[in-house]
Structure formats: C-alpha cells, structure tokens
Design a protein around this motif. Sequence first.
Motif, PDB file in Angstrom:
ATOM      1  N   VAL A  82      70.087  22.219 -41.390  1.00  0.00           N
ATOM      2  CA  VAL A  82      71.450  22.714 -41.331  1.00  0.00           C
ATOM      3  C   VAL A  82      71.439  24.089 -40.668  1.00  0.00           C
ATOM      4  CG1 VAL A  82      73.536  23.312 -42.603  1.00  0.00           C
ATOM      5  CG2 VAL A  82      72.059  21.455 -43.421  1.00  0.00           C
ATOM      6  N   ALA A  83      72.068  24.181 -39.509  1.00  0.00           N
ATOM      7  CA  ALA A  83      72.188  25.433 -38.775  1.00  0.00           C
ATOM      8  C   ALA A  83      73.606  25.964 -38.938  1.00  0.00           C
ATOM      9  CB  ALA A  83      71.855  25.204 -37.303  1.00  0.00           C
ATOM     10  N   LEU A  84      73.875  27.147 -38.403  1.00  0.00           N
ATOM     11  CA  LEU A  84      75.192  27.764 -38.535  1.00  0.00           C
ATOM     12  C   LEU A  84      75.889  27.857 -37.179  1.00  0.00           C
ATOM     13  CD1 LEU A  84      74.666  30.767 -40.995  1.00  0.00           C
ATOM     14  CD2 LEU A  84      75.722  28.541 -41.456  1.00  0.00           C
ATOM     15  N   GLY A  85      77.202  27.586 -37.200  1.00  0.00           N
ATOM     16  CA  GLY A  85      78.009  27.722 -35.998  1.00  0.00           C
ATOM     17  C   GLY A  85      79.291  28.466 -36.299  1.00  0.00           C
ATOM     18  N   THR A  86      79.887  29.014 -35.271  1.00  0.00           N
ATOM     19  CA  THR A  86      81.166  29.709 -35.438  1.00  0.00           C
ATOM     20  C   THR A  86      82.350  28.843 -35.087  1.00  0.00           C
ATOM     21  OG1 THR A  86      81.177  30.549 -33.159  1.00  0.00           O
ATOM     22  CG2 THR A  86      80.098  31.920 -34.845  1.00  0.00           C
ATOM     23  N   ASP A  87      82.106  27.711 -34.377  1.00  0.00           N
ATOM     24  CA  ASP A  87      83.166  26.962 -33.716  1.00  0.00           C
ATOM     25  C   ASP A  87      83.785  27.878 -32.658  1.00  0.00           C
ATOM     26  OD1 ASP A  87      84.710  24.753 -33.066  1.00  0.00           O
ATOM     27  OD2 ASP A  87      85.447  24.440 -35.086  1.00  0.00           O
ATOM     28  N   GLY A  88      84.920  27.511 -32.087  1.00  0.00           N
ATOM     29  CA  GLY A  88      85.532  28.337 -31.058  1.00  0.00           C
ATOM     30  C   GLY A  88      86.332  29.484 -31.636  1.00  0.00           C
ATOM     31  N   ALA A  89      86.688  30.428 -30.778  1.00  0.00           N
ATOM     32  CA  ALA A  89      87.427  31.614 -31.228  1.00  0.00           C
ATOM     33  C   ALA A  89      88.891  31.315 -31.522  1.00  0.00           C
ATOM     34  CB  ALA A  89      87.329  32.714 -30.179  1.00  0.00           C
ATOM     35  N   VAL A  90      89.312  30.062 -31.367  1.00  0.00           N
ATOM     36  CA  VAL A  90      90.664  29.673 -31.780  1.00  0.00           C
ATOM     37  C   VAL A  90      90.663  29.293 -33.257  1.00  0.00           C
ATOM     38  CG1 VAL A  90      92.640  28.194 -31.307  1.00  0.00           C
ATOM     39  CG2 VAL A  90      91.089  28.801 -29.459  1.00  0.00           C
ATOM     40  N   SER A  91      89.665  28.543 -33.674  1.00  0.00           N
ATOM     41  CA  SER A  91      89.638  28.079 -35.061  1.00  0.00           C
ATOM     42  C   SER A  91      88.986  29.073 -36.010  1.00  0.00           C
ATOM     43  CB  SER A  91      88.915  26.737 -35.156  1.00  0.00           C
ATOM     44  OG  SER A  91      87.594  26.846 -34.672  1.00  0.00           O
ATOM     45  N   SER A  92      88.134  29.951 -35.508  1.00  0.00           N
ATOM     46  CA  SER A  92      87.485  30.936 -36.385  1.00  0.00           C
ATOM     47  C   SER A  92      87.864  32.358 -36.007  1.00  0.00           C
ATOM     48  CB  SER A  92      85.965  30.796 -36.312  1.00  0.00           C
ATOM     49  OG  SER A  92      85.496  31.157 -35.025  1.00  0.00           O
ATOM     50  N   ASN A  93      88.470  32.520 -34.842  1.00  0.00           N
ATOM     51  CA  ASN A  93      88.928  33.805 -34.326  1.00  0.00           C
ATOM     52  C   ASN A  93      87.804  34.791 -34.016  1.00  0.00           C
ATOM     53  OD1 ASN A  93      91.210  32.548 -35.966  1.00  0.00           O
ATOM     54  ND2 ASN A  93      92.304  34.103 -34.785  1.00  0.00           N
ATOM     55  N   GLY A  94      86.587  34.325 -34.057  1.00  0.00           N
ATOM     56  CA  GLY A  94      85.472  35.191 -33.716  1.00  0.00           C
ATOM     57  C   GLY A  94      84.209  34.403 -33.471  1.00  0.00           C
ATOM     58  N   LEU A  95      83.229  35.061 -32.860  1.00  0.00           N
ATOM     59  CA  LEU A  95      81.936  34.435 -32.565  1.00  0.00           C
ATOM     60  C   LEU A  95      80.830  35.184 -33.297  1.00  0.00           C
ATOM     61  CD1 LEU A  95      82.575  33.990 -28.732  1.00  0.00           C
ATOM     62  CD2 LEU A  95      82.762  32.230 -30.512  1.00  0.00           C
ATOM     63  N   ASP A  96      81.109  35.484 -34.545  1.00  0.00           N
ATOM     64  CA  ASP A  96      80.280  36.345 -35.378  1.00  0.00           C
ATOM     65  C   ASP A  96      79.418  35.510 -36.317  1.00  0.00           C
ATOM     66  OD1 ASP A  96      79.261  38.108 -37.220  1.00  0.00           O
ATOM     67  OD2 ASP A  96      81.204  38.745 -38.004  1.00  0.00           O
ATOM     68  N   VAL A  97      78.164  35.289 -35.954  1.00  0.00           N
ATOM     69  CA  VAL A  97      77.259  34.516 -36.804  1.00  0.00           C
ATOM     70  C   VAL A  97      76.892  35.310 -38.060  1.00  0.00           C
ATOM     71  CG1 VAL A  97      75.045  33.298 -36.923  1.00  0.00           C
ATOM     72  CG2 VAL A  97      76.382  33.239 -34.806  1.00  0.00           C
ATOM     73  N   TRP A  98      76.899  36.638 -37.977  1.00  0.00           N
ATOM     74  CA  TRP A  98      76.583  37.446 -39.158  1.00  0.00           C
ATOM     75  C   TRP A  98      77.540  37.164 -40.317  1.00  0.00           C
ATOM     76  CZ3 TRP A  98      72.353  39.605 -40.617  1.00  0.00           C
ATOM     77  CH2 TRP A  98      71.420  40.048 -39.673  1.00  0.00           C
ATOM     78  N   SER A  99      78.826  37.051 -40.021  1.00  0.00           N
ATOM     79  CA  SER A  99      79.767  36.770 -41.111  1.00  0.00           C
ATOM     80  C   SER A  99      79.587  35.353 -41.641  1.00  0.00           C
ATOM     81  CB  SER A  99      81.217  36.989 -40.655  1.00  0.00           C
ATOM     82  OG  SER A  99      81.610  36.028 -39.704  1.00  0.00           O
ATOM     83  N   ALA A 100      79.130  34.434 -40.778  1.00  0.00           N
ATOM     84  CA  ALA A 100      78.835  33.074 -41.241  1.00  0.00           C
ATOM     85  C   ALA A 100      77.640  33.085 -42.198  1.00  0.00           C
ATOM     86  CB  ALA A 100      78.564  32.158 -40.052  1.00  0.00           C
ATOM     87  N   VAL A 101      76.685  33.962 -41.941  1.00  0.00           N
ATOM     88  CA  VAL A 101      75.543  34.098 -42.850  1.00  0.00           C
ATOM     89  C   VAL A 101      76.026  34.523 -44.235  1.00  0.00           C
ATOM     90  CG1 VAL A 101      73.517  35.531 -43.365  1.00  0.00           C
ATOM     91  CG2 VAL A 101      73.803  34.556 -41.087  1.00  0.00           C
ATOM     92  N   LYS A 102      76.858  35.548 -44.285  1.00  0.00           N
ATOM     93  CA  LYS A 102      77.364  36.026 -45.577  1.00  0.00           C
ATOM     94  C   LYS A 102      78.191  34.949 -46.277  1.00  0.00           C
ATOM     95  CE  LYS A 102      79.934  39.799 -47.751  1.00  0.00           C
ATOM     96  NZ  LYS A 102      80.562  41.128 -47.554  1.00  0.00           N
ATOM     97  N   LEU A 103      79.015  34.233 -45.492  1.00  0.00           N
ATOM     98  CA  LEU A 103      79.871  33.213 -46.089  1.00  0.00           C
ATOM     99  C   LEU A 103      79.051  32.053 -46.635  1.00  0.00           C
ATOM    100  CD1 LEU A 103      82.722  32.315 -46.737  1.00  0.00           C
ATOM    101  CD2 LEU A 103      82.884  31.322 -44.441  1.00  0.00           C
ATOM    102  N   VAL A 104      78.060  31.588 -45.878  1.00  0.00           N
ATOM    103  CA  VAL A 104      77.284  30.436 -46.358  1.00  0.00           C
ATOM    104  C   VAL A 104      76.477  30.805 -47.599  1.00  0.00           C
ATOM    105  CG1 VAL A 104      75.117  30.727 -45.037  1.00  0.00           C
ATOM    106  CG2 VAL A 104      75.961  28.441 -45.530  1.00  0.00           C
ATOM    107  N   ALA A 105      76.104  32.072 -47.700  1.00  0.00           N
ATOM    108  CA  ALA A 105      75.331  32.503 -48.861  1.00  0.00           C
ATOM    109  C   ALA A 105      76.196  32.774 -50.089  1.00  0.00           C
ATOM    110  CB  ALA A 105      74.540  33.770 -48.515  1.00  0.00           C
ATOM    111  N   THR A 106      77.518  32.773 -49.929  1.00  0.00           N
ATOM    112  CA  THR A 106      78.411  33.021 -51.066  1.00  0.00           C
ATOM    113  C   THR A 106      79.315  31.826 -51.378  1.00  0.00           C
ATOM    114  OG1 THR A 106      79.950  34.117 -49.529  1.00  0.00           O
ATOM    115  CG2 THR A 106      78.452  35.521 -50.757  1.00  0.00           C
TER     116      THR A 106
END
Length: 422
Positions: free
Chosen positions: A304-328
């Motif tokens: 399982v890897a992490l993606g941001t999807d496009g900047a329309v559905s997530s509004n950003g290309l920030d993998v760091w925030s995805a790290v924090k979100l998946v860990a919480t």
Amino acid sequence: MSNEHTPEFDLVVRHGHILTMNAARAAFPDGFLGIKDGRITAVEDDRECLRYQTAHEIDATGCAVLPGMINAHTHLAMTLFRGMADDVALEEFVSRLTTEEANVLTPDTVRRGAASAAAESMLAGTAAALDMYWFSEATVAASADYGLRVVSGPTFANFANPDPRSFAETLRDAEEQLAGFPAGDPAAPALMPHSTYALTRKQLEEVAGLARRHGCRVHVHAGESKREVAEVRRLHGATPIQVLDQTGLLGPKTVIAHAVELDDGDIETLAATRTSVAHCPWSNLKLACGVAPVGELLEAGVTVALGTDGAVSSNGLDVWSAVKLVATLHKGVSGDPALITAEQAIDMATVHGARALGLAGELGTLEVGKRATLQVVDLSRPHFEGCRDVWSALAYSARPSDVRDVIVDGVQRVSSGALVGK
C-alpha cells in the motif's frame, strides 16, 4: 592527499540524521552520505569519513535525511482546475471536471499544468509520481525539467475526453511506443485503463494483453465509491476487482488507485495477485467516498503506497500531509492506536511507493548503488520543539515547508527551500 586512498564525491551530505529506510532500518544520527555520478556511494556514520574530496558539501545539522517521497496516484496537470469542484459528491465532481477537461486540455495546457505541479511536488520533497492523465508525454516532459520522475502513459476511456483518438487508435499507438523499449523496462510507458466502468470487458482484455506482451505497468481506478461498485456490478456482473482479475489486469505490475470499497474476496485477490494499492486518503474523505481498509490490506500482505490524487479532489500535491493522515485516520477508524505507526506511514510514502512504481531497485531507500534521490528536512523549526523521536517528528509534525533541500539523481533541485535555477 592521495586519490588512491581518499574517496572522491560529487556531493556529500553531512551531520544529518540519515534514515536509510533499508530492510535493516539502519540509521545514522550523525550521518555521512556520499554521491558520485548520480548514485549513492557511501552511507555511514560521519565519524568514519575523516578524509574525502568533494565538489560540494551540504551541512544537514539539525535535519533528517530520507528518501524523496513518491506520489503513487495523481493527475498532475489537474492543477489547472484546482477549486472548481469542491464540496460535491464524486459523480458531480466527475461531471464538472470532464466538461472542463474537454474544453481546456491540449498538450500545451497539460504541459503548463504539469510544470506547476512538478514545482509544487519538488518543493514538498516528492521526487517521483505515478500519473494518469491525457497527453501524458507533455506531463513527462514538463516534469523532467524540474527533476520530477513521472511514470505515465496512454489513458483509455470511452467517455468524452480531450484525446481525439479512438480506443483502437490509442491501443495501436501504445503498441508502437512500447516496441521501442526492452520488455519490462521501468522507463517504458505504463498503460492507464481509466476504470472498469469506462471500458468494456473486451477492451480491458486488450489492454491486459498489451501489458503482458511488453511487461509494462498498469494503473487503474477501482473501488472508489459504493456507487461505482454498484454501477460496475450492473455493467459487468462483478466487483471492479473481480472484473480486473477476470480480464487479466491484476498482477505485480498493477497499481489500483483508491480501493475504498473492497470485500474480503477482493482483498484476498489483490494479495494473491500481488497487486499494489495507491491509498489517497485526502481525496477519499473530501469526496465522501469513505476510508480504504488499509489495515486489512497490509495484514494480507498487499503493498500500500500513498497518493494525493489530483489537485481538484485533494487541492494539493502534499504527500507529507498524507503521511500524517494515514498515520492518524486509521487509528480512529479501527480503534487501534498502533495500527499504522509513524514509521510505517513514512514507509508507505517511500519504500512502498518505489515498489508500486517498479522502481525499488533505484529509489525508496538510501543505499549504496541506488540513485541519489533524497530530501533534507529541517527539524529545528518551532513545531518540532521537544520531539523525542525522529519518526514521530516526521510523521506527525513535518510540513512541506520543512523540506530544505532536495536532491534527485545527484543533482540538487531544491536548496534552502527554493527551486534551483528556476
């Protein structure tokens, strides 16, 4: 000093807390990383490197040094449409977006949107991405100017889109393009069947056949929402994962985007076929699609890897925030505070991402012989004050603005938080 006894490097990174992310989880709190000809030639404790020659040195005191992030599912040029489909359900989102894409997208506009996305990604420590979008050659070329390595290729879909080619024409062109690469070459284009609801079974089988003949990677949306699964059952009489399995599209070179709506059989199938999943938590939450069963996938042995999807559905290309979100997020959903640890979350953004993209031999860890692709994260900022553990600091406190330096294939692309030469 004699060159015979003194190692030479093009670039060295010294005194940072180096997290190699290798299988042994070697780490060097006061580390030394040497780079020569774009590859890592030394990773060790700085005290062992008393004599060396180098053209350039980066002092990483007070910083963490780790592999560059890998965005395992995105649509880079969607930066062109950021904010145009907020606070709506997936179906309305798709309707608005496809209408705009048909009106706006050309190779030139995609190039412009991808360039902006590549800059955003690089500044946030992301060094590679798996991208599904129209006019993929434009995205790959624009991203390369910024050092962002993009795995992409032709997208196949029956719904209205800006590509004037028919399915048959796109398939033929893809065959000709892939013929120029050795079978299984990681530099070859990937094939991007949009989804099981956007193609017929016969078309999915034809894409699968092309992928088998050339040993290339496949990337496809599947199981993003309950309504999608219901629609695919209506069209094909099976779940999206079952359809992909039945048409030959699953396997160790396939990456499924989203995988929110899975039953137990789907998870078993993904594990048995060694298919990877790109988890996009921000997009899935914003579109009210739900939460992917990441705990169950990991327990089954799925990458399982992490993606941001496009900047329309997530509004950003920030993998760091995805790290924090998946860990919480998954702690809260499962009630298990240890379900995904800080270290595991960073793993998903680096090691698992490289594995999903077929680049594990080159990226994802800091090891001798691999490409020198890494980020230096400044841990001296006020929001890290008092943190006792480097993994905790990175997973729960780090932000894209903490990325001080980025090196890709031995070339410094970000220095002191600014793009180099841009």
